[in-house]
Scaffold this motif. Sequence first.
Motif, PDB file in Angstrom:
ATOM      1  N   LEU A 200      -5.912  -2.162  10.493  1.00  0.00           N
ATOM      2  CA  LEU A 200      -4.835  -2.322   9.518  1.00  0.00           C
ATOM      3  C   LEU A 200      -4.314  -0.928   9.201  1.00  0.00           C
ATOM      4  CD1 LEU A 200      -6.868  -4.845   7.452  1.00  0.00           C
ATOM      5  CD2 LEU A 200      -4.705  -5.414   8.521  1.00  0.00           C
ATOM      6  N   HIS A 201      -3.111  -0.651   9.639  1.00  0.00           N
ATOM      7  CA  HIS A 201      -2.560   0.714   9.617  1.00  0.00           C
ATOM      8  C   HIS A 201      -1.305   0.708   8.766  1.00  0.00           C
ATOM      9  CE1 HIS A 201      -0.763   4.438  11.074  1.00  0.00           C
ATOM     10  NE2 HIS A 201      -1.895   4.741  11.690  1.00  0.00           N
ATOM     11  N   LEU A 202      -1.340   1.393   7.621  1.00  0.00           N
ATOM     12  CA  LEU A 202      -0.220   1.350   6.694  1.00  0.00           C
ATOM     13  C   LEU A 202       0.785   2.468   7.006  1.00  0.00           C
ATOM     14  CD1 LEU A 202      -0.476   0.223   3.085  1.00  0.00           C
ATOM     15  CD2 LEU A 202       1.279   1.844   3.777  1.00  0.00           C
ATOM     16  N   GLY A 203       1.971   2.079   7.462  1.00  0.00           N
ATOM     17  CA  GLY A 203       3.033   3.042   7.741  1.00  0.00           C
ATOM     18  C   GLY A 203       2.873   3.747   9.077  1.00  0.00           C
ATOM     19  N   LEU A 204       3.915   4.455   9.480  1.00  0.00           N
ATOM     20  CA  LEU A 204       3.915   5.225  10.724  1.00  0.00           C
ATOM     21  C   LEU A 204       3.908   6.712  10.405  1.00  0.00           C
ATOM     22  CD1 LEU A 204       6.603   3.203  12.716  1.00  0.00           C
ATOM     23  CD2 LEU A 204       4.122   2.931  12.762  1.00  0.00           C
ATOM     24  N   ASP A 205       3.079   7.455  11.148  1.00  0.00           N
ATOM     25  CA  ASP A 205       2.921   8.901  10.947  1.00  0.00           C
ATOM     26  C   ASP A 205       2.407   9.235   9.547  1.00  0.00           C
ATOM     27  OD1 ASP A 205       3.864   9.121  13.464  1.00  0.00           O
ATOM     28  OD2 ASP A 205       5.775  10.057  12.965  1.00  0.00           O
ATOM     29  N   THR A 206       1.772   8.267   8.888  1.00  0.00           N
ATOM     30  CA  THR A 206       1.241   8.511   7.542  1.00  0.00           C
ATOM     31  C   THR A 206      -0.015   9.365   7.568  1.00  0.00           C
ATOM     32  OG1 THR A 206       0.367   6.255   7.766  1.00  0.00           O
ATOM     33  CG2 THR A 206       2.224   6.565   6.292  1.00  0.00           C
ATOM     34  N   VAL A 207      -0.610   9.561   8.747  1.00  0.00           N
ATOM     35  CA  VAL A 207      -1.753  10.465   8.840  1.00  0.00           C
ATOM     36  C   VAL A 207      -1.351  11.875   8.398  1.00  0.00           C
ATOM     37  CG1 VAL A 207      -1.319  11.115  11.237  1.00  0.00           C
ATOM     38  CG2 VAL A 207      -3.633  11.240  10.338  1.00  0.00           C
ATOM     39  N   GLU A 208      -0.063  12.214   8.567  1.00  0.00           N
ATOM     40  CA  GLU A 208       0.421  13.539   8.201  1.00  0.00           C
ATOM     41  C   GLU A 208       0.347  13.780   6.693  1.00  0.00           C
ATOM     42  OE1 GLU A 208       2.034  16.142  10.477  1.00  0.00           O
ATOM     43  OE2 GLU A 208       0.397  15.004  11.352  1.00  0.00           O
ATOM     44  N   LEU A 209       0.272  12.715   5.886  1.00  0.00           N
ATOM     45  CA  LEU A 209       0.233  12.877   4.433  1.00  0.00           C
ATOM     46  C   LEU A 209      -1.145  13.287   3.934  1.00  0.00           C
ATOM     47  CD1 LEU A 209       2.418   9.828   3.321  1.00  0.00           C
ATOM     48  CD2 LEU A 209       3.114  12.148   3.931  1.00  0.00           C
ATOM     49  N   GLN A 210      -2.143  13.278   4.833  1.00  0.00           N
ATOM     50  CA  GLN A 210      -3.493  13.749   4.507  1.00  0.00           C
ATOM     51  C   GLN A 210      -4.070  13.050   3.274  1.00  0.00           C
ATOM     52  OE1 GLN A 210      -5.440  15.964   6.364  1.00  0.00           O
ATOM     53  NE2 GLN A 210      -3.834  15.518   7.849  1.00  0.00           N
ATOM     54  N   GLY A 211      -3.789  11.746   3.136  1.00  0.00           N
ATOM     55  CA  GLY A 211      -4.371  10.962   2.059  1.00  0.00           C
ATOM     56  C   GLY A 211      -3.592  10.980   0.767  1.00  0.00           C
ATOM     57  N   ASP A 212      -2.582  11.845   0.645  1.00  0.00           N
ATOM     58  CA  ASP A 212      -1.810  11.933  -0.583  1.00  0.00           C
ATOM     59  C   ASP A 212      -0.997  10.661  -0.778  1.00  0.00           C
ATOM     60  OD1 ASP A 212      -0.646  12.875  -2.873  1.00  0.00           O
ATOM     61  OD2 ASP A 212       0.827  14.142  -1.870  1.00  0.00           O
ATOM     62  N   GLY A 213      -1.227   9.963  -1.885  1.00  0.00           N
ATOM     63  CA  GLY A 213      -0.515   8.719  -2.176  1.00  0.00           C
ATOM     64  C   GLY A 213      -1.298   7.469  -1.824  1.00  0.00           C
ATOM     65  N   PHE A 214      -2.502   7.624  -1.231  1.00  0.00           N
ATOM     66  CA  PHE A 214      -3.316   6.481  -0.830  1.00  0.00           C
ATOM     67  C   PHE A 214      -4.604   6.425  -1.656  1.00  0.00           C
ATOM     68  CE2 PHE A 214      -0.728   7.502   2.824  1.00  0.00           C
ATOM     69  CZ  PHE A 214      -0.296   6.255   3.258  1.00  0.00           C
ATOM     70  N   SER A 215      -5.048   5.226  -1.949  1.00  0.00           N
ATOM     71  CA  SER A 215      -6.307   5.033  -2.677  1.00  0.00           C
ATOM     72  C   SER A 215      -7.098   3.924  -1.977  1.00  0.00           C
ATOM     73  CB  SER A 215      -6.019   4.647  -4.136  1.00  0.00           C
ATOM     74  OG  SER A 215      -7.222   4.404  -4.829  1.00  0.00           O
ATOM     75  N   MET A 216      -8.150   4.314  -1.248  1.00  0.00           N
ATOM     76  CA  MET A 216      -8.976   3.353  -0.530  1.00  0.00           C
ATOM     77  C   MET A 216      -9.907   2.647  -1.513  1.00  0.00           C
ATOM     78  SD  MET A 216      -9.447   2.028   2.484  1.00  0.00           S
ATOM     79  CE  MET A 216      -8.617   3.218   3.541  1.00  0.00           C
TER      80      MET A 216
END
Length: 837
Positions: free
Chosen positions: A77-93
């Motif tokens: 389950l992969h949220l968004g494209l190229d979101t790895v570049e955000l380095q976790g900013d804006g995500f809460s696992m």
Amino acid sequence: MPNNNKELTLSAPLSGPVLTLANVPDAVFASGAMGDGIAIDPLNDTLYAPCDGEVIHVARTGHAVTLRADNGAELLLHLGLDTVELQGDGFSMLVKEGARVSNGQALLRYDLDSVAQRCKSLVSLLIITNGEHFQARPITLKGVKVGEPLLHIVSKTPGETRDDEPDVGVEVFGQIRIAHRGGLHARPAALVRQTAQGFKSRSHLHFSGRSASCDSVMGMMGLAITEQAEVHVSCRGSDAEAALQALLKTLSTALAEEAHAEAPPAKAPSRSAEAGVLHGVCAAPGLVSGPLVRLQGIQLPEDVGGHDVAEQRQRLHDALANVSREIQLTLENAKARRHVDEQAIFSAHLALLEDPVLLDAAYLSIEQGCAAPHAWSRSIDVQCQVLRQLQSALLAERANDLHDLRQRVLRALLDEAWQFDVPAGAIVVAQELTPSDLLQLSAQGVAGVCMAEGGATSHVAILARGKGLPCLVALGEALLAQAPGQSVVVDADGGRLELSPSAERLMQVQQAQKRRAALRAEQQTLAHTPARTVDGVQVEVAANVASSAEASQAFANGAEGVGLLRTEFLFVDRHTAPDEEEQRQAYQAVLDAMGDRPVIIRTIDVGGDKQLDYLPLPAEANPVLGLRGIRLAQARPELLDQQLRALLQTRPLQRCRILLPMVTEVGELLHIRQRLDALGNELGLDERPQLGVMIEVPAAALLAEQLAEHADFLSIGTNDLSQYTLAMDRDHAGLAARVDALHPALLRLIAQTCDGAAKHGRWVGVCGALASDPLATPVLIGLGVRELSVSPPQVGEIKDRVRHLDAAQCRRVSTELLNLASAAAVRQACHQHWPLG
């Protein structure tokens, strides 16, 4: 919910419109390279579990999570494209690895607005990563809400696999010469495998009395097929003819990086005695010093036997799945950074990780009583030995890719730490490093790397050159006997590792490093002063940007304006079009960021392969030649009118310049100028912004004189102009490197553009990638270009390049370059006349 042990119905993990993978704006996902599945363009801020299962992987950056469903299907389950570049900013696992989750349970939350503004797209994926065992059947392709039925998964039966395909249909044969430099090594073999897997037919390569399945990278590499060797291809199945033609094309088309410059000539190691010096081969140039640090490989404990076979099989399966996910994320990251070499290398690793030769051997060893780590290690060692016995230096070096997979999988099996304990500025020595090692060490800021083994054409060497990391290989076993902590000098250009440098020598190296740093600093210091050639010709150096933040960076770096503002950033990855006021504010922010300097704003360039959700357009067989740029404005004039109104309301208007993309005839320019006048009258304006034409199709270059009569300036987009002139897709894996804008045909079109503009007193700029290439700077100046728009960090470097050139000499030499036969010949001549560095 599960229907039985094999079938499973997945519920929607997000709310929003549903897309097939083919419509996902990402080549890796759209091609199915990461597996089958489906996509959702989300409208909510929480990702939910689509079924009951176990969390088997959580992305370090919090943008993806993988579940193993109760029927064994592994779901990324992969949220968004190229979101790895955000380095976790804006995500809460919200979950951890190993946790048991239920259908509908929240897995992660994200800041919808923040992430949407900073990523390529919010389109999110549900991918079956072990799709060789399962088949996905969409239940709906309409919009869904969380929890509604989305995808049906069933286990593949033997009849649904390609295993039965050889008995269906006819068998066809073909033959072809291998175009890949060095023969059929890992990367081209992986490309052949990917091509073969797109068909139902079973395919084989035949060479020198032996055969290999196109499903096995190892099998194909084991044939030791050399460059320009003639191979036979056989395909049997219902789509055999189509498969054959596709494979013949793949085999006869060189990889992108192979058409590029060769690796630097390997300096043969001189083994003549020299006290305190080890001689090796230069894999990546540079001169550095630092403390020596030794890296050790993973050492396996003794295998005591008595293992549970099922348990060991599961251990290996889980480790392989973890490493596969790691490599897939590395691929995604490389793609986001447009690192073609990294993409090619790790795509090959992914193919090797799934290779039946390796897997069958490892699982057989487990059946015979081996522990999973030993079984995997033995399988790798056997295949490395096979490659080394083929008497091909290139294939022997490719054994390093297998070593990489050995280390990565063993780390997963043994819980070895991935992060090396290496200080920044160190000189790392090892028996042989792997591509994964190199990326990790580069990120940790090491100064250089040295290997006892390895070669100048290895994947590690390719990555080291790309990272600018000095690298010596083939230094011999004496390297491994050196005491850690001692200060050493790596003179990669000279193929030397100096083990006992004097204080004077260390000072000399440090001074050389300081000179390079000082040059960069000097370039930056002078970046805010005009760039004039030695004979007084001024060249404006501007910047290409896509936001006000990038414009601020460009201003700080000394850019004399914005040579290209790509306005697509306002229109893509959203559900509704930006209104007039939102556009005005965005354009005004860029003008404000640039002080008193001009800003060239390109009107919207979407359509074709860049689709908008809110602007449905017909699917096109060849989108690069389809409805895009100014052609879209003709089809949907209200879209451009709104943008022009927003641009006309920016202040001061004289600093705003409008650039029209994909113009092919004068009538298109005249029509837009009429619209600009009409809209200006509606707004009660007395002045108009300058209006320019982008020269990115051959027709525009050939009509430059006629266009310049009615345009205020011309700006050459060398990226598209190259691919249209050379009839080569610049995104094609096998052709991209041949799309070289220094091709004489391109230079002739640039010369004709400048000549045509000069007849009407118009200036010509270049905003394509060629403007950022210092080797091309004298050629462009010589042909008449007077504005170069480059990436913001390169402004100082290009200005410095201009200041060392004589424009009159540039004109004389550039005229001669038009008569050369190839881009390679032009580049060679440029190096001779205007050497870099």
